[in-house]
Design a protein around this motif. Sequence first.
Motif, PDB file in Angstrom:
ATOM      1  N   LEU A  94       0.822  -1.204   0.000  1.00  0.00           N
ATOM      2  CA  LEU A  94       0.000   0.000   0.000  1.00  0.00           C
ATOM      3  C   LEU A  94       0.859   1.259   0.000  1.00  0.00           C
ATOM      4  N   SER A  95       1.976   1.219   0.679  1.00  0.00           N
ATOM      5  CA  SER A  95       2.895   2.356   0.671  1.00  0.00           C
ATOM      6  C   SER A  95       3.415   2.614  -0.744  1.00  0.00           C
ATOM      7  N   ALA A  96       3.815   1.538  -1.412  1.00  0.00           N
ATOM      8  CA  ALA A  96       4.305   1.658  -2.786  1.00  0.00           C
ATOM      9  C   ALA A  96       3.196   2.141  -3.719  1.00  0.00           C
ATOM     10  N   LEU A  97       2.006   1.607  -3.545  1.00  0.00           N
ATOM     11  CA  LEU A  97       0.879   1.991  -4.398  1.00  0.00           C
ATOM     12  C   LEU A  97       0.527   3.461  -4.207  1.00  0.00           C
ATOM     13  N   ARG A  98       0.443   3.895  -2.965  1.00  0.00           N
ATOM     14  CA  ARG A  98       0.108   5.294  -2.668  1.00  0.00           C
ATOM     15  C   ARG A  98       1.139   6.230  -3.296  1.00  0.00           C
ATOM     16  N   ASN A  99       2.423   5.848  -3.165  1.00  0.00           N
ATOM     17  CA  ASN A  99       3.492   6.653  -3.746  1.00  0.00           C
ATOM     18  C   ASN A  99       3.381   6.695  -5.268  1.00  0.00           C
ATOM     19  N   ALA A 100       3.112   5.549  -5.855  1.00  0.00           N
ATOM     20  CA  ALA A 100       3.013   5.472  -7.315  1.00  0.00           C
ATOM     21  C   ALA A 100       1.849   6.326  -7.830  1.00  0.00           C
ATOM     22  N   ILE A 101       0.698   6.243  -7.175  1.00  0.00           N
ATOM     23  CA  ILE A 101      -0.454   7.057  -7.606  1.00  0.00           C
ATOM     24  C   ILE A 101      -0.140   8.539  -7.413  1.00  0.00           C
ATOM     25  N   GLY A 102       0.433   8.876  -6.263  1.00  0.00           N
ATOM     26  CA  GLY A 102       0.714  10.276  -5.948  1.00  0.00           C
ATOM     27  C   GLY A 102       1.742  10.930  -6.847  1.00  0.00           C
ATOM     28  N   HIS A 103       2.595  10.127  -7.464  1.00  0.00           N
ATOM     29  CA  HIS A 103       3.666  10.680  -8.302  1.00  0.00           C
ATOM     30  C   HIS A 103       3.569  10.207  -9.753  1.00  0.00           C
ATOM     31  N   ALA A 104       2.411   9.714 -10.136  1.00  0.00           N
ATOM     32  CA  ALA A 104       2.232   9.188 -11.496  1.00  0.00           C
ATOM     33  C   ALA A 104       2.125  10.303 -12.528  1.00  0.00           C
ATOM     34  N   HIS A 105       2.498   9.967 -13.743  1.00  0.00           N
ATOM     35  CA  HIS A 105       2.282  10.853 -14.889  1.00  0.00           C
ATOM     36  C   HIS A 105       0.931  10.490 -15.481  1.00  0.00           C
TER      37      HIS A 105
END
Length: 188
Positions: free
Chosen positions: A99-110
């Motif tokens: 979930l930490s990785a997912l949240r980071n990925a969504i928050g910094h996605a292009h």
Amino acid sequence: MTCGPTPPGYWFDTNVERAGELFLKALWIQGQMADLLIFSERPDLIAPFHATPTELPGQFIQLRFEKWEKLNFGPTKDAFIATFGALLADADSDDLEYLSALRNAIGHAHVSMGRDYFLYRPRTNREAAAIEGLALPPREGAMEPSVIKLAFYDDEFYMDCFNRIKRLDEGCLRRVATAIGVQQSRIR
């Protein structure tokens, strides 16, 4: 019976809606973890918290704001694991890392209106752990560092993300709340 063609924008809209839902649920899980950390640090606040079911004690509210200002998801997760590790199953820790990785990925996605998926490129070695956290298989000929495709319209991928959040809420967080004497329904 045949169904008509997929409406224009369906995949993009679905991707955006599901990403938003998962991002908000990650924040919701983060809030529960922060509240449980507060109660572990200040068990004297548990009784007043339960004594006033329609309002939160002022001291608790102040500590909650301080916790929110200081900690993002990753540090909250790390503090939660350090504090409650003895109560966590391996699956709990795996789901928290995911979930930490997912949240980071969504928050910094292009995000592009011309694509029905998002792209995320980890910037540091620590963020590269996101690939492991998201349990994505390596691709032949992948860029270095890797670029992650987030396609939440993919029902299997979305349901895996959703089910991890559900397990954390209904299993891990409920178990920790019970262990320290907090009604989880009050922090949900």
